[in-house]
Motif scaffolding. Structure first.
Motif, mmCIF file in Angstrom:
data_model
loop_
_atom_site.group_PDB
_atom_site.id
_atom_site.type_symbol
_atom_site.label_atom_id
_atom_site.label_comp_id
_atom_site.label_asym_id
_atom_site.label_seq_id
_atom_site.Cartn_x
_atom_site.Cartn_y
_atom_site.Cartn_z
ATOM 1 N N ALA A 32 18.643 3.670 2.729
ATOM 2 C CA ALA A 32 19.967 3.587 2.096
ATOM 3 C C ALA A 32 19.896 3.934 0.617
ATOM 4 O O ALA A 32 20.931 3.992 -0.052
ATOM 5 N N ASP A 33 18.667 4.143 0.116
ATOM 6 C CA ASP A 33 18.440 4.508 -1.289
ATOM 7 C C ASP A 33 19.077 3.496 -2.240
ATOM 8 O O ASP A 33 19.734 3.861 -3.225
ATOM 9 N N CYS A 34 18.877 2.207 -1.917
ATOM 10 C CA CYS A 34 19.376 1.149 -2.795
ATOM 11 C C CYS A 34 18.484 1.069 -4.035
ATOM 12 O O CYS A 34 17.264 0.938 -3.920
ATOM 13 N N ARG A 35 19.083 1.133 -5.202
ATOM 14 C CA ARG A 35 18.320 1.099 -6.459
ATOM 15 C C ARG A 35 18.958 0.107 -7.433
ATOM 16 O O ARG A 35 20.118 0.277 -7.803
ATOM 17 N N PRO A 36 18.206 -0.894 -7.834
ATOM 18 C CA PRO A 36 16.855 -1.197 -7.367
ATOM 19 C C PRO A 36 16.885 -1.869 -5.997
ATOM 20 O O PRO A 36 17.783 -2.660 -5.711
ATOM 21 N N GLY A 37 15.914 -1.531 -5.172
ATOM 22 C CA GLY A 37 15.786 -2.177 -3.872
ATOM 23 C C GLY A 37 15.002 -3.472 -3.995
ATOM 24 O O GLY A 37 14.097 -3.587 -4.807
ATOM 25 N N ARG A 38 15.377 -4.447 -3.164
ATOM 26 C CA ARG A 38 14.719 -5.743 -3.282
ATOM 27 C C ARG A 38 14.549 -6.371 -1.909
ATOM 28 O O ARG A 38 15.475 -6.374 -1.092
ATOM 29 N N ALA B 230 0.818 -1.216 0.000
ATOM 30 C CA ALA B 230 0.000 0.000 0.000
ATOM 31 C C ALA B 230 0.851 1.264 0.000
ATOM 32 O O ALA B 230 0.450 2.284 -0.564
ATOM 33 N N ASP B 231 2.030 1.219 0.636
ATOM 34 C CA ASP B 231 2.890 2.412 0.640
ATOM 35 C C ASP B 231 4.339 2.053 0.304
ATOM 36 O O ASP B 231 5.284 2.655 0.810
ATOM 37 N N LEU B 232 4.518 1.076 -0.584
ATOM 38 C CA LEU B 232 5.853 0.639 -0.967
ATOM 39 C C LEU B 232 6.489 1.661 -1.911
ATOM 40 O O LEU B 232 5.879 2.053 -2.905
ATOM 41 N N PRO B 233 7.710 2.127 -1.616
ATOM 42 C CA PRO B 233 8.391 3.053 -2.526
ATOM 43 C C PRO B 233 8.537 2.429 -3.913
ATOM 44 O O PRO B 233 8.745 1.203 -4.039
ATOM 45 N N PRO B 234 8.449 3.222 -4.972
ATOM 46 C CA PRO B 234 8.444 2.667 -6.329
ATOM 47 C C PRO B 234 9.731 1.968 -6.731
ATOM 48 O O PRO B 234 9.721 1.126 -7.633
ATOM 49 N N HIS B 235 10.853 2.296 -6.088
ATOM 50 C CA HIS B 235 12.117 1.678 -6.475
ATOM 51 C C HIS B 235 12.406 0.384 -5.724
ATOM 52 O O HIS B 235 13.489 -0.199 -5.858
ATOM 53 N N ILE B 236 11.436 -0.077 -4.914
ATOM 54 C CA ILE B 236 11.618 -1.306 -4.143
ATOM 55 C C ILE B 236 10.581 -2.332 -4.586
ATOM 56 O O ILE B 236 9.403 -2.014 -4.729
ATOM 57 N N SER B 237 11.028 -3.557 -4.792
ATOM 58 C CA SER B 237 10.114 -4.647 -5.147
ATOM 59 C C SER B 237 10.144 -5.721 -4.063
ATOM 60 O O SER B 237 11.162 -5.904 -3.385
#
Length: 365
Positions: free
Chosen positions: A266-272, A222-229
């Protein structure tokens, strides 16, 4: 001292290699450059690769545990045998296991090296960890009783505000969101009541751990940042648990949110974040032997748990984030312990794994 595996006076050529290959303990021989010179069959099984694949490979690539490479360096420099208890290794498939390691320096005709014996952590280490976890869990319960009143009051206000908002909404489709708020407020209130009231037993029933994890994933999405899957790696053959569904939802919700926040900050991109389920066999928890357990791993590619926090990560009010409360992992550990399970973790930069072990009802001896 000059040593050869194949040229002993009392044994025919190749006999020592045959002996090593029939040991149950994994043996690695590391040269001075920290490359693998030899490994026995037990090591091949442990590392899920053949000797032909691993010989000549850097130790750090095969066993990504920084502490082990440092121990090899120290052993070569001091020329003294070293024993280290309870080292965590990430094995094939991301599985994390703990081992005791003996490192013994030796010399041969081609130079110096270190023999590493790797054995599963013994019962003494397990007992010490269990005692620490039990002490932490009791501290958690005392802390939660003190905080329960402060938590329940804003939950009541939140529920009331959602009800008022629902009456004002012109679009009936939007009531889905207010229903989620009201439902979660009620669930948390009931959960807190069961957590802080010893006389209220868990409401156990047959529960699918995958259904619980899918509910958690829906809440986090519902509030997952777009760069994290959030990815799932489930074992479909797992049986149901006899457990309190709401308590499991809260425990895994805390673990998953903790992983998402670590990756996001930590702004990991892409986050997983990976949710993984597997079966485990023959594990002792708090002195009780369980033949069959379900292991749920929450894996993230964040920066890892700071070294100075690792011994107290499950204690109340301990957090490495400026905006954290320090209650999420503490509550999760307490809830899993109520199901005769426990949560452990292994953390390296880019690979942090929190593992919850839950015994299957009747599978103990």
């Amino acid at each position: 001292m000059e040593t050869s595996l194949d040229n002993g006076n009392a044994a025919p050529p190749g006999a020592w290699r045959l002996v090593l290959d029939n040991l149950q303990t994994a043996i690695l021989v590391i040269d001075a450059g920290q490359y693998i010179s030899y490994l026995n069959q037990a090591a091949e099984v442990l590392l899920s690769a053949s000797s032909r694949q691993l010989r000549g490979q850097p130790l750090a690539h095969v066993v990504p545990e920084p502490g082990l490479s440092a121990l090899v360096t120290d052993t070569l420099a001091r020329q003294q045998a070293v024993l280290r208890h309870d080292m965590s290794f990430v094995l094939s498939g991301g599985t994390v296991r703990r081992f005791d390691c003996w490192l013994t320096p030796f010399a041969w005709e081609n130079g110096a090296g270190v023999a590493i014996e790797i054995a599963a952590t013994g019962p003494l280490g397990d007992t010490q960890r269990e005692s620490q976890l039990l002490a932490q869990q009791e501290a958690n319960r005392l802390m939660l009783r003190g905080l329960a009143h402060e938590i329940k009051n804003p939950l009541g206000g939140l529920r009331g505000a959602a009800q008022l908002l629902e009456r004002e909404l012109a679009d009936p489709a939007l009531t889905e969101y207010t229903n989620i708020i009201i439902g979660e407020a009620d669930r948390l209130k009931n959960l807190i009541d069961r957590m802080v009231s010893p006389e209220l037993a868990p409401q156990n029933a047959s529960v699918s751990v995958h259904e619980v994890l899918e509910r958690v994933r829906a809440l986090v999405d519902a509030d997952l940042p777009p760069h994290i899957s959030i990815e799932c790696d489930y074992d479909p053959s797992l049986p149901d648990l006899w457990a309190d569904r709401e308590q499991l939802i809260q425990a895994f919700l805390n673990l998953v949110r903790n992983a998402v926040q670590a990756v996001d900050e930590a702004d990991c991109r892409p986050g997983r974040v990976i949710l993984r389920t597997r079966v485990r066999r023959r594990v002792t928890i708090a002195g009780r032997h369980h033949r069959l357990l379900i292991q749920v791993d929450v894996v993230d590619n964040g920066p890892g748990v700071p070294e100075q926090m690792r011994d107290q990560i499950f204690q109340p009010l301990i957090t490495g984030r400026a905006t954290g409360t320090g209650l999420g992992l503490s509550i999760a550990q307490s809830l899993i312990s109520r199901h005769e399970g426990c949560i452990t973790f292994h953390s390296l930069p880019g690979n942090t794994v929190f593992s919850a072990l839950l015994p299957i009802a009747g599978e103990h001896r």
